[in-house]
Design a protein around this motif. Sequence first.
Motif, PDB file in Angstrom:
ATOM      1  N   ILE A   9      40.678  51.147  27.241  1.00 44.91           N
ATOM      2  CA  ILE A   9      41.192  52.346  27.915  1.00 44.91           C
ATOM      3  C   ILE A   9      40.835  53.588  27.104  1.00 44.91           C
ATOM      4  O   ILE A   9      40.334  54.584  27.638  1.00 44.91           O
ATOM      5  CB  ILE A   9      42.720  52.243  28.130  1.00 44.91           C
ATOM      6  CG1 ILE A   9      43.069  51.093  29.071  1.00 44.91           C
ATOM      7  CG2 ILE A   9      43.299  53.574  28.604  1.00 44.91           C
ATOM      8  CD1 ILE A   9      42.597  51.235  30.489  1.00 44.91           C
ATOM      9  N   ARG A  10      41.076  53.530  25.792  1.00 42.47           N
ATOM     10  CA  ARG A  10      40.762  54.674  24.931  1.00 42.47           C
ATOM     11  C   ARG A  10      39.268  54.990  24.980  1.00 42.47           C
ATOM     12  O   ARG A  10      38.868  56.153  25.077  1.00 42.47           O
ATOM     13  CB  ARG A  10      41.196  54.415  23.495  1.00 42.47           C
ATOM     14  CG  ARG A  10      40.942  55.614  22.592  1.00 42.47           C
ATOM     15  CD  ARG A  10      41.441  55.411  21.162  1.00 42.47           C
ATOM     16  NE  ARG A  10      41.463  56.677  20.468  1.00 42.47           N
ATOM     17  CZ  ARG A  10      40.383  57.238  19.901  1.00 42.47           C
ATOM     18  NH1 ARG A  10      39.206  56.643  19.946  1.00 42.47           N
ATOM     19  NH2 ARG A  10      40.489  58.411  19.295  1.00 42.47           N
ATOM     20  N   THR A  11      38.436  53.966  24.935  1.00 38.17           N
ATOM     21  CA  THR A  11      36.985  54.157  24.991  1.00 38.17           C
ATOM     22  C   THR A  11      36.579  54.867  26.281  1.00 38.17           C
ATOM     23  O   THR A  11      35.780  55.807  26.256  1.00 38.17           O
ATOM     24  CB  THR A  11      36.258  52.805  24.859  1.00 38.17           C
ATOM     25  OG1 THR A  11      36.586  52.243  23.583  1.00 38.17           O
ATOM     26  CG2 THR A  11      34.755  52.961  24.982  1.00 38.17           C
ATOM     27  N   TYR A  91      38.136  52.098  38.508  1.00 35.26           N
ATOM     28  CA  TYR A  91      37.058  51.670  37.614  1.00 35.26           C
ATOM     29  C   TYR A  91      36.901  50.154  37.663  1.00 35.26           C
ATOM     30  O   TYR A  91      37.877  49.402  37.623  1.00 35.26           O
ATOM     31  CB  TYR A  91      37.315  52.118  36.171  1.00 35.26           C
ATOM     32  CG  TYR A  91      36.253  51.618  35.228  1.00 35.26           C
ATOM     33  CD1 TYR A  91      35.000  52.215  35.196  1.00 35.26           C
ATOM     34  CD2 TYR A  91      36.477  50.516  34.410  1.00 35.26           C
ATOM     35  CE1 TYR A  91      33.998  51.749  34.359  1.00 35.26           C
ATOM     36  CE2 TYR A  91      35.480  50.045  33.571  1.00 35.26           C
ATOM     37  CZ  TYR A  91      34.251  50.662  33.546  1.00 35.26           C
ATOM     38  OH  TYR A  91      33.263  50.187  32.721  1.00 35.26           O
ATOM     39  N   ILE A  92      35.666  49.710  37.738  1.00 35.17           N
ATOM     40  CA  ILE A  92      35.289  48.306  37.628  1.00 35.17           C
ATOM     41  C   ILE A  92      34.090  48.269  36.705  1.00 35.17           C
ATOM     42  O   ILE A  92      33.115  49.015  36.915  1.00 35.17           O
ATOM     43  CB  ILE A  92      34.921  47.702  39.008  1.00 35.17           C
ATOM     44  CG1 ILE A  92      36.127  47.724  39.948  1.00 35.17           C
ATOM     45  CG2 ILE A  92      34.387  46.280  38.836  1.00 35.17           C
ATOM     46  CD1 ILE A  92      35.795  47.330  41.377  1.00 35.17           C
ATOM     47  N   GLY A  93      34.152  47.424  35.670  1.00 32.02           N
ATOM     48  CA  GLY A  93      33.018  47.326  34.759  1.00 32.02           C
ATOM     49  C   GLY A  93      33.412  46.654  33.462  1.00 32.02           C
ATOM     50  O   GLY A  93      34.529  46.157  33.305  1.00 32.02           O
ATOM     51  N   VAL A  94      32.496  46.670  32.528  1.00 38.67           N
ATOM     52  CA  VAL A  94      32.718  46.053  31.227  1.00 38.67           C
ATOM     53  C   VAL A  94      32.796  47.156  30.183  1.00 38.67           C
ATOM     54  O   VAL A  94      31.934  48.037  30.132  1.00 38.67           O
ATOM     55  CB  VAL A  94      31.585  45.058  30.883  1.00 38.67           C
ATOM     56  CG1 VAL A  94      31.783  44.473  29.496  1.00 38.67           C
ATOM     57  CG2 VAL A  94      31.524  43.953  31.930  1.00 38.67           C
ATOM     58  N   SER A  97      33.687  44.129  25.188  1.00 38.87           N
ATOM     59  CA  SER A  97      33.554  42.765  25.718  1.00 38.87           C
ATOM     60  C   SER A  97      34.575  42.484  26.816  1.00 38.87           C
ATOM     61  O   SER A  97      34.682  41.353  27.284  1.00 38.87           O
ATOM     62  CB  SER A  97      33.724  41.756  24.581  1.00 38.87           C
ATOM     63  OG  SER A  97      35.036  41.847  24.042  1.00 38.87           O
ATOM     64  N   LEU A  98      35.323  43.505  27.232  1.00 38.86           N
ATOM     65  CA  LEU A  98      36.387  43.305  28.216  1.00 38.86           C
ATOM     66  C   LEU A  98      35.879  43.572  29.631  1.00 38.86           C
ATOM     67  O   LEU A  98      35.375  44.653  29.940  1.00 38.86           O
ATOM     68  CB  LEU A  98      37.569  44.224  27.922  1.00 38.86           C
ATOM     69  CG  LEU A  98      38.810  43.986  28.786  1.00 38.86           C
ATOM     70  CD1 LEU A  98      39.435  42.624  28.466  1.00 38.86           C
ATOM     71  CD2 LEU A  98      39.819  45.093  28.581  1.00 38.86           C
ATOM     72  N   ASP A  99      36.041  42.576  30.496  1.00 39.82           N
ATOM     73  CA  ASP A  99      35.639  42.679  31.894  1.00 39.82           C
ATOM     74  C   ASP A  99      36.812  43.242  32.697  1.00 39.82           C
ATOM     75  O   ASP A  99      37.813  42.555  32.898  1.00 39.82           O
ATOM     76  CB  ASP A  99      35.240  41.300  32.416  1.00 39.82           C
ATOM     77  CG  ASP A  99      34.619  41.342  33.798  1.00 39.82           C
ATOM     78  OD1 ASP A  99      34.280  42.439  34.268  1.00 39.82           O
ATOM     79  OD2 ASP A  99      34.475  40.257  34.398  1.00 39.82           O
ATOM     80  N   ILE A 100      36.698  44.492  33.119  1.00 40.92           N
ATOM     81  CA  ILE A 100      37.748  45.134  33.903  1.00 40.92           C
ATOM     82  C   ILE A 100      37.400  44.958  35.379  1.00 40.92           C
ATOM     83  O   ILE A 100      36.354  45.405  35.845  1.00 40.92           O
ATOM     84  CB  ILE A 100      37.902  46.614  33.532  1.00 40.92           C
ATOM     85  CG1 ILE A 100      38.353  46.729  32.073  1.00 40.92           C
ATOM     86  CG2 ILE A 100      38.894  47.307  34.465  1.00 40.92           C
ATOM     87  CD1 ILE A 100      38.459  48.132  31.549  1.00 40.92           C
ATOM     88  N   LEU A 101      38.301  44.285  36.099  1.00 45.49           N
ATOM     89  CA  LEU A 101      38.067  43.966  37.503  1.00 45.49           C
ATOM     90  C   LEU A 101      38.597  45.046  38.439  1.00 45.49           C
ATOM     91  O   LEU A 101      38.268  45.060  39.625  1.00 45.49           O
ATOM     92  CB  LEU A 101      38.712  42.614  37.830  1.00 45.49           C
ATOM     93  CG  LEU A 101      38.278  41.463  36.908  1.00 45.49           C
ATOM     94  CD1 LEU A 101      39.104  40.221  37.175  1.00 45.49           C
ATOM     95  CD2 LEU A 101      36.804  41.185  37.061  1.00 45.49           C
ATOM     96  N   VAL A 133      43.539  45.095  36.185  1.00 41.68           N
ATOM     97  CA  VAL A 133      43.233  43.668  36.349  1.00 41.68           C
ATOM     98  C   VAL A 133      41.981  43.416  35.509  1.00 41.68           C
ATOM     99  O   VAL A 133      40.965  44.110  35.650  1.00 41.68           O
ATOM    100  CB  VAL A 133      42.989  43.299  37.829  1.00 41.68           C
ATOM    101  CG1 VAL A 133      42.659  41.822  37.955  1.00 41.68           C
ATOM    102  CG2 VAL A 133      44.209  43.668  38.664  1.00 41.68           C
ATOM    103  N   HIS A 134      42.085  42.448  34.607  1.00 42.09           N
ATOM    104  CA  HIS A 134      40.974  42.194  33.678  1.00 42.09           C
ATOM    105  C   HIS A 134      40.891  40.707  33.331  1.00 42.09           C
ATOM    106  O   HIS A 134      41.829  39.957  33.545  1.00 42.09           O
ATOM    107  CB  HIS A 134      41.118  43.044  32.413  1.00 42.09           C
ATOM    108  CG  HIS A 134      42.396  42.808  31.670  1.00 42.09           C
ATOM    109  ND1 HIS A 134      42.479  41.943  30.601  1.00 42.09           N
ATOM    110  CD2 HIS A 134      43.641  43.322  31.841  1.00 42.09           C
ATOM    111  CE1 HIS A 134      43.727  41.941  30.142  1.00 42.09           C
ATOM    112  NE2 HIS A 134      44.449  42.766  30.878  1.00 42.09           N
ATOM    113  N   GLY A 135      39.774  40.341  32.794  1.00 45.41           N
ATOM    114  CA  GLY A 135      39.575  38.968  32.364  1.00 45.41           C
ATOM    115  C   GLY A 135      40.044  38.759  30.937  1.00 45.41           C
ATOM    116  O   GLY A 135      40.209  39.700  30.175  1.00 45.41           O
TER     117      GLY A 135
END
Length: 140
Positions: A9-11, A91-94, A97-101, A133-135
């Motif tokens: 989130i910060r990134t 937002y949807i993306g990586v 290394s975190l896959d944000i759905l 929602v994330h992996g």
Amino acid sequence: MTTYLGTAIRTRLINDTDVTDVCEQRVYPQAFPENVTFPAVRYSLTGSSRQPLVDAASGVVESDFQIDIYASTYLVCHQLAKAVRETLQQYIGVVGSLDILGIRVVNQMDLYEPPVDSDDVGLFRVIFDFEVVHGESVPS
């Protein structure tokens, strides 16, 4: 190395020029440092739930995140809030290394915090509740 959701989130926030044009990189986890300059952003994980499959973990997590925007004027507070919302919402993306759905705004609230003493200034505040929602990795 696994990317923590708060770091992701910060990134997202510090890599968005609409956000950093207002608050530079003053985006902090859970608490502001002493003598922080405003405007600034604070974020906290407020809850998480995992969605299990019948006989295993799914690797999908729904996390609740609170983001607080503080500024000394109403206009700047809402300018920063708009930038934060626009960089996160849908937002949807990586990130790392975190896959944000998916990210969605669940709630938004305005507050004003009056000065504590005569040497202090009051602060305008916007509070966002986001669902992310994330992996996550699942033990095999």
